[in-house]
Design an enzyme around this catalytic site. Structure first.
Site, PDB file in Angstrom:
ATOM      1  N   ILE A 222       0.916  -1.159   0.017  1.00 24.04           N
ATOM      2  CA  ILE A 222       0.174  -0.011  -0.095  1.00 24.04           C
ATOM      3  C   ILE A 222       0.936   1.400  -0.079  1.00 24.04           C
ATOM      4  CG2 ILE A 222      -1.772   1.409   1.479  1.00 24.04           C
ATOM      5  CD1 ILE A 222      -2.884  -1.370   2.363  1.00 24.04           C
TER       6      ILE A 222
ATOM      7  N   LEU B 298      -3.254   0.224  -3.694  1.00 22.76           N
ATOM      8  CA  LEU B 298      -2.738  -0.954  -3.209  1.00 22.76           C
ATOM      9  C   LEU B 298      -2.508  -1.876  -4.316  1.00 22.76           C
ATOM     10  CD1 LEU B 298      -5.253  -3.370  -3.478  1.00 22.76           C
ATOM     11  CD2 LEU B 298      -6.172  -1.814  -1.479  1.00 22.76           C
TER      12      LEU B 298
ATOM     13  N   CYS C  59       9.641  -2.394  -0.563  1.00 19.81           N
ATOM     14  CA  CYS C  59       9.092  -1.314   0.392  1.00 19.81           C
ATOM     15  C   CYS C  59      10.265  -1.005   1.393  1.00 19.81           C
ATOM     16  CB  CYS C  59       7.866  -2.024   1.125  1.00 19.81           C
ATOM     17  SG  CYS C  59       6.619  -2.373  -0.091  1.00 19.81           S
TER      18      CYS C  59
END
Length: 239
Positions: free
Chosen positions: A148, A161, A178
């Site tokens: 997300i 997302l 991430c």
């Protein structure tokens, strides 16, 4: 109190830059107050050809790193969303909600938590133990299944997302997804031990989104102007 009505538009397989342009048009519409009588926001559903994207903390990814990743055969895009680097590719359901947080009566933090909750609802409906961790996203047995990253300006959201359905997870092996060291990624297909496609997941995902955000989702009403696949009636069978 009225229930927010949001449009659903399916873009299919679309380049990342093109999808950004579509988001931008919906953002501008919301900023301008929308057309008379039109619903106040939209969920854009798509999948992308292989692309690595980085968020606002892009300084960690110099030109040499971009060239390395492009050399793998993927596109590379720098964006204004939150978060660090991730991968998008075929077999991954990407949802870009372009919404006014005031209409949902949510803060930005509550909105991000709501996105997580919708995916957790979906996972649990499939018998998977979807959960939160301190890092944003949805996790199954310690591996991230949904990333997300959002942008919000003047209470209007963009980006969103990415849920791994039957994505080739090998692409993630070339990055630290991430920016989280020591964590893996997974997919619905890997966790369930059977092929799970985007088309299998769209209808239950939209239902989970409606339940979480207490809204009504309707198909885009101008298909001749927006030639995409829209959501059928629920009684019409799977997408």
């Amino acid at each position: 109190m009225s229930v927010p009505v949001l449009r659903v538009r399916r873009l299919g397989l679309v380049g990342y830059a093109e999808a950004l342009g579509v988001q931008g048009r919906y953002v501008r519409e919301l900023k301008a107050g929308g057309e008379a009588g039109s619903p106040g926001g939209a969920l854009l559903l798509c999948e992308h050809p292989a692309v690595y994207t980085v968020g606002v903390r892009r300084g960690r990814y110099p030109g040499e790193e971009e060239a390395r990743l492009r050399g793998l055969g993927a596109d590379f895009q720098r964006t204004d969303r939150g978060g660090l680097i991730t991968f998008h590719g075929p077999g991954q359901l990407v949802c870009y909600p372009v919404l006014h947080l005031g209409a949902l009566r949510r803060s930005l933090r509550s909105y991000v938590c709501g996105l997580e909750s919708a995916v957790i609802r979906l996972c649990r409906g499939l018998g998977l133990p979807g959960e939160r961790q301190p890092d944003t996203g949805v996790w199954v047995r310690g591996n991230k299944i949904c990333a997300i990253g959002v942008h919000c300006a003047r209470h209007i959201t963009s980006h969103g997302l990415a849920l791994n359905c039957n994505t080739d997870l090998g692409w993630f092996g070339h990055i630290v997804p991430c920016g989280i060291v020591g964590k893996g990624v997974t997919s619905l297909t890997q966790e369930l031990g059977r092929q799970v496609t985007i088309d299998d997941i769209i209808a239950p995902f939209l239902e989970a989104f409606e339940e979480e955000f207490q809204c009504q989702l309707v198909p885009e009403q101008n298909p001749e102007q927006n030639p995409v696949q829209n959501r059928p009636d629920r009684d019409a069978g799977p997408l």
